[in-house]
Scaffold this active site. Sequence first.
Site, PDB file in Angstrom:
ATOM      1  CB  SER A  43      -0.921   0.189   1.223  1.00 17.27           C
ATOM      2  OG  SER A  43      -1.445   1.413   1.330  1.00 17.27           O
ATOM      3  CE1 TYR A  61      -3.963  -1.918   5.197  1.00 16.55           C
ATOM      4  CE2 TYR A  61      -2.843   0.194   4.434  1.00 16.55           C
ATOM      5  CZ  TYR A  61      -3.534  -1.153   4.254  1.00 16.55           C
ATOM      6  OH  TYR A  61      -3.960  -1.370   2.919  1.00 16.55           O
TER       7      TYR A  61
END
Length: 260
Positions: A152, A165
């Site tokens: 990501s 995350y």
Amino acid sequence: MAGLFDLTGRVAVVTGGNGGIGLGMAEALAGAGCAVSIWGRDAEKNRRALERLALAGAPVAAETCDVADPDAVRRAFDATLARFGRVDGMFANAGVAGGGRRSFLERDAAEWRQTFAVNLDGVVASFQVAARHMAERAGAGDAFGRLVATSSVASLLGAARNEHYGATKGALNAMVRALAVELARYGVTANAILPGWIESDMTAGLMANEKFVSFNLPRIPARRFGRPEDFGGIAVYLMSGASSYQTGQVVVIDGGYTVA
């Protein structure tokens, strides 16, 4: 050039392949002739995804699997081998969102560990079973393998309330670099794909938030959010012989968000 991207005879696993980016990649792989096994926790969602994938005409299958459970990963891999006889590519795409629901100051160990169990440990387990198989095949004269992690842009940019995350995705970037060096002798490449803001089930809540959209959409030079099908091309490329000399890299697919 068309033959360079013909994946007939190849077999790929896409974890989290029953929706979102994973399904976008799986559809493109199947469309290029690759046999595809999608792994997901929801059996009904798997079934619906298989109906879509079957339209491409390539062999497809699904395994019910929670990648946070190493035993489940081994069972799914064994079942995939039993069905297709080989696995040439492991697209470790399954993951959970950070959500940004609470501050780092309030983050408890259970939430931290659960995010790592899926986003990092699940990739490790998936890559490990695939890499062992690929190394064994290389020893028999069949040196070819593709390991692809869905990371990501959160691994590059700071995001408040999403440190857990971002930490998992940053670890993936470091891992593919190490695996690229270690596994090159087996003909195995390792790369990561870094999506930006993508329209999917995982981000549906954000996309329905007018404040979020009005703040972030103008920051994307492409002036749109990404869609699952935007990841089909990179999946086929990384699975194909065209990418045989590209390894240890992070490939950003974000409409220009990180450079604006």
